[in-house]
Design a protein around this motif. Structure first.
Motif, PDB file in Angstrom:
ATOM      1  N   ASP A  93       0.814  -1.213   0.000  1.00 10.36           N
ATOM      2  CA  ASP A  93       0.000   0.000   0.000  1.00 10.36           C
ATOM      3  C   ASP A  93       0.850   1.267   0.000  1.00 10.36           C
ATOM      4  O   ASP A  93       0.440   2.297  -0.519  1.00 10.36           O
ATOM      5  N   LYS A  94       2.035   1.204   0.574  1.00 16.94           N
ATOM      6  CA  LYS A  94       2.917   2.368   0.663  1.00 16.94           C
ATOM      7  C   LYS A  94       3.879   2.478  -0.516  1.00 16.94           C
ATOM      8  O   LYS A  94       4.516   3.501  -0.706  1.00 16.94           O
ATOM      9  N   ALA A  95       3.995   1.414  -1.304  1.00 21.51           N
ATOM     10  CA  ALA A  95       4.984   1.377  -2.389  1.00 21.51           C
ATOM     11  C   ALA A  95       4.486   2.118  -3.625  1.00 21.51           C
ATOM     12  O   ALA A  95       3.290   2.193  -3.887  1.00 21.51           O
ATOM     13  N   SER A  96       5.451   2.632  -4.385  1.00 19.07           N
ATOM     14  CA  SER A  96       5.129   3.253  -5.673  1.00 19.07           C
ATOM     15  C   SER A  96       4.691   2.151  -6.641  1.00 19.07           C
ATOM     16  O   SER A  96       4.993   0.974  -6.417  1.00 19.07           O
ATOM     17  N   PRO A  97       4.018   2.522  -7.722  1.00 11.92           N
ATOM     18  CA  PRO A  97       3.595   1.489  -8.684  1.00 11.92           C
ATOM     19  C   PRO A  97       4.764   0.654  -9.226  1.00 11.92           C
ATOM     20  O   PRO A  97       4.630  -0.559  -9.389  1.00 11.92           O
ATOM     21  N   ALA A  98       5.901   1.278  -9.481  1.00 10.21           N
ATOM     22  CA  ALA A  98       7.063   0.535 -10.002  1.00 10.21           C
ATOM     23  C   ALA A  98       7.583  -0.448  -8.955  1.00 10.21           C
ATOM     24  O   ALA A  98       7.874  -1.607  -9.267  1.00 10.21           O
ATOM     25  N   LEU A  99       7.712   0.023  -7.716  1.00  9.69           N
ATOM     26  CA  LEU A  99       8.183  -0.859  -6.651  1.00  9.69           C
ATOM     27  C   LEU A  99       7.164  -1.970  -6.393  1.00  9.69           C
ATOM     28  O   LEU A  99       7.546  -3.124  -6.179  1.00  9.69           O
ATOM     29  N   ARG A 100       5.900  -1.634  -6.450  1.00  8.82           N
ATOM     30  CA  ARG A 100       4.843  -2.631  -6.237  1.00  8.82           C
ATOM     31  C   ARG A 100       4.955  -3.752  -7.275  1.00  8.82           C
ATOM     32  O   ARG A 100       4.818  -4.919  -6.957  1.00  8.82           O
ATOM     33  N   ARG A 101       5.230  -3.374  -8.531  1.00  9.83           N
ATOM     34  CA  ARG A 101       5.372  -4.393  -9.571  1.00  9.83           C
ATOM     35  C   ARG A 101       6.530  -5.332  -9.247  1.00  9.83           C
ATOM     36  O   ARG A 101       6.410  -6.541  -9.359  1.00  9.83           O
ATOM     37  N   TRP A 102       7.659  -4.777  -8.812  1.00  4.41           N
ATOM     38  CA  TRP A 102       8.818  -5.624  -8.508  1.00  4.41           C
ATOM     39  C   TRP A 102       8.599  -6.440  -7.242  1.00  4.41           C
ATOM     40  O   TRP A 102       9.077  -7.567  -7.140  1.00  4.41           O
ATOM     41  N   LEU A 103       7.845  -5.909  -6.293  1.00  3.98           N
ATOM     42  CA  LEU A 103       7.480  -6.711  -5.128  1.00  3.98           C
ATOM     43  C   LEU A 103       6.551  -7.857  -5.536  1.00  3.98           C
ATOM     44  O   LEU A 103       6.666  -8.965  -5.015  1.00  3.98           O
ATOM     45  N   ASP A 104       5.652  -7.589  -6.472  1.00  2.00           N
ATOM     46  CA  ASP A 104       4.785  -8.641  -6.997  1.00  2.00           C
ATOM     47  C   ASP A 104       5.603  -9.702  -7.726  1.00  2.00           C
ATOM     48  O   ASP A 104       5.338 -10.898  -7.594  1.00  2.00           O
ATOM     49  N   VAL A 105       6.602  -9.263  -8.498  1.00  2.00           N
ATOM     50  CA  VAL A 105       7.480 -10.216  -9.187  1.00  2.00           C
ATOM     51  C   VAL A 105       8.196 -11.079  -8.155  1.00  2.00           C
ATOM     52  O   VAL A 105       8.251 -12.304  -8.279  1.00  2.00           O
ATOM     53  N   TRP A 106       8.738 -10.442  -7.116  1.00  2.00           N
ATOM     54  CA  TRP A 106       9.443 -11.185  -6.061  1.00  2.00           C
ATOM     55  C   TRP A 106       8.506 -12.176  -5.376  1.00  2.00           C
ATOM     56  O   TRP A 106       8.867 -13.326  -5.135  1.00  2.00           O
ATOM     57  N   ALA A 107       7.283 -11.741  -5.105  1.00  2.00           N
ATOM     58  CA  ALA A 107       6.310 -12.623  -4.456  1.00  2.00           C
ATOM     59  C   ALA A 107       5.980 -13.816  -5.356  1.00  2.00           C
ATOM     60  O   ALA A 107       5.925 -14.957  -4.886  1.00  2.00           O
ATOM     61  N   GLN A 108       5.763 -13.565  -6.641  1.00  2.00           N
ATOM     62  CA  GLN A 108       5.449 -14.659  -7.564  1.00  2.00           C
ATOM     63  C   GLN A 108       6.627 -15.624  -7.706  1.00  2.00           C
ATOM     64  O   GLN A 108       6.437 -16.844  -7.769  1.00  2.00           O
ATOM     65  N   LEU A 109       7.838 -15.080  -7.746  1.00  2.00           N
ATOM     66  CA  LEU A 109       9.021 -15.951  -7.801  1.00  2.00           C
ATOM     67  C   LEU A 109       9.124 -16.811  -6.547  1.00  2.00           C
ATOM     68  O   LEU A 109       9.457 -17.997  -6.623  1.00  2.00           O
ATOM     69  N   SER A 110       8.833 -16.221  -5.405  1.00  2.73           N
ATOM     70  CA  SER A 110       8.874 -16.972  -4.142  1.00  2.73           C
ATOM     71  C   SER A 110       7.863 -18.110  -4.154  1.00  2.73           C
ATOM     72  O   SER A 110       8.175 -19.242  -3.769  1.00  2.73           O
ATOM     73  N   VAL A 111       6.655 -17.822  -4.599  1.00  3.57           N
ATOM     74  CA  VAL A 111       5.617 -18.854  -4.658  1.00  3.57           C
ATOM     75  C   VAL A 111       5.984 -19.912  -5.700  1.00  3.57           C
ATOM     76  O   VAL A 111       5.763 -21.109  -5.490  1.00  3.57           O
ATOM     77  N   LEU A 112       6.581 -19.481  -6.806  1.00  3.16           N
ATOM     78  CA  LEU A 112       7.002 -20.430  -7.839  1.00  3.16           C
ATOM     79  C   LEU A 112       8.070 -21.381  -7.288  1.00  3.16           C
ATOM     80  O   LEU A 112       7.997 -22.596  -7.509  1.00  3.16           O
ATOM     81  N   ILE A 113       9.025 -20.846  -6.559  1.00  2.00           N
ATOM     82  CA  ILE A 113      10.062 -21.688  -5.953  1.00  2.00           C
ATOM     83  C   ILE A 113       9.424 -22.668  -4.964  1.00  2.00           C
ATOM     84  O   ILE A 113       9.761 -23.856  -4.942  1.00  2.00           O
ATOM     85  N   PHE A 114       8.496 -22.181  -4.164  1.00  2.00           N
ATOM     86  CA  PHE A 114       7.779 -23.064  -3.234  1.00  2.00           C
ATOM     87  C   PHE A 114       7.039 -24.162  -3.989  1.00  2.00           C
ATOM     88  O   PHE A 114       7.084 -25.336  -3.610  1.00  2.00           O
ATOM     89  N   SER A 115       6.350 -23.800  -5.069  1.00  2.00           N
ATOM     90  CA  SER A 115       5.572 -24.802  -5.806  1.00  2.00           C
ATOM     91  C   SER A 115       6.475 -25.833  -6.471  1.00  2.00           C
ATOM     92  O   SER A 115       6.128 -27.017  -6.538  1.00  2.00           O
ATOM     93  N   ILE A 116       7.649 -25.411  -6.922  1.00  2.00           N
ATOM     94  CA  ILE A 116       8.600 -26.363  -7.501  1.00  2.00           C
ATOM     95  C   ILE A 116       9.119 -27.305  -6.414  1.00  2.00           C
ATOM     96  O   ILE A 116       9.233 -28.516  -6.647  1.00  2.00           O
ATOM     97  N   ALA A 117       9.398 -26.763  -5.236  1.00  2.00           N
ATOM     98  CA  ALA A 117       9.833 -27.619  -4.120  1.00  2.00           C
ATOM     99  C   ALA A 117       8.717 -28.581  -3.720  1.00  2.00           C
ATOM    100  O   ALA A 117       8.965 -29.769  -3.467  1.00  2.00           O
ATOM    101  N   LEU A 118       7.490 -28.089  -3.678  1.00  2.00           N
ATOM    102  CA  LEU A 118       6.340 -28.946  -3.380  1.00  2.00           C
ATOM    103  C   LEU A 118       6.210 -30.053  -4.414  1.00  2.00           C
ATOM    104  O   LEU A 118       6.016 -31.216  -4.073  1.00  2.00           O
TER     105      LEU A 118
END
Length: 175
Positions: A93-118
């Motif tokens: 909520d506090k992040a700029s749109p550009a930072l929010r996009r990269w945080l979303d990318v980081w979050a999706q990568l984290s979930v992707l790594i988890f799903s691959i481990a699963l």
């Protein structure tokens, strides 16, 4: 739980990749919904038979446990796609749109790594159970690889949704 006034519709799939992931995750969500009804029916039947008829149904608790895992595995990708999952929005909520996009990318990568481990762990578990001939310890005596296979399906579904969202985010869209 979100306030109903703040709830949005499911994200609209814009590219063929998004539409494919949405269709597959939606099918998983539908299976999850049906399984919730199945659990409701068998639990109700189990309670009725035990307390009203005096003849308990054997294996109801065991089957319910297997179905709950399947509900989570089939529904997780659709929940993620619809942003119905749990996350901390204070930073977003506090992040700029550009930072929010990269945080979303980081979050999706984290979930992707988890799903691959699963997926890797589930594959190993199912393979071992099949080779070893493991059966459930309860009344059902079900080959364990069958209920364990839902973890593989869930891992694939989650990975597909994450890949589609990453594809959208890296193209400059909003997931």
């Amino acid at each position: 739980m979100r306030d109903p006034a703040e709830m949005e519709e499911a994200p609209v799939a814009s590219s063929p990749v998004d539409r494919l992931a949405a269709a597959i995750a939606g099918a998983g969500g539908l299976v999850s919904s049906v399984l919730i009804l199945v659990v409701l029916v068998i639990t109700g039947a189990g309670v009725w038979m035990r307390y009203v008829m005096g003849r308990p149904l054997v294996g109801v608790e065991e089957a319910t446990g297997f179905f709950v895992v399947a509900i989570v595995m089939f529904g997780a990708a659709e929940a993620s796609r619809r942003d119905d999952h749990i996350r901390i929005d204070m930073i977003l909520d506090k992040a700029s749109p550009a930072l929010r996009r990269w945080l979303d990318v980081w979050a999706q990568l984290s979930v992707l790594i988890f799903s691959i481990a699963l997926l890797a762990t589930a594959w190993h578990t199912v393979s071992f159970s099949r080779r070893f001939g493991a059966y459930s310890a309860g009344y059902l005596e079900l080959p364990m690889w069958i209920p364990q296979s839902t973890m593989i399906v869930g891992g694939v579904l989650i990975a597909l949704v994450c890949l589609a969202r990453l594809f959208t985010l890296l193209r400059g869209g909003r997931a």
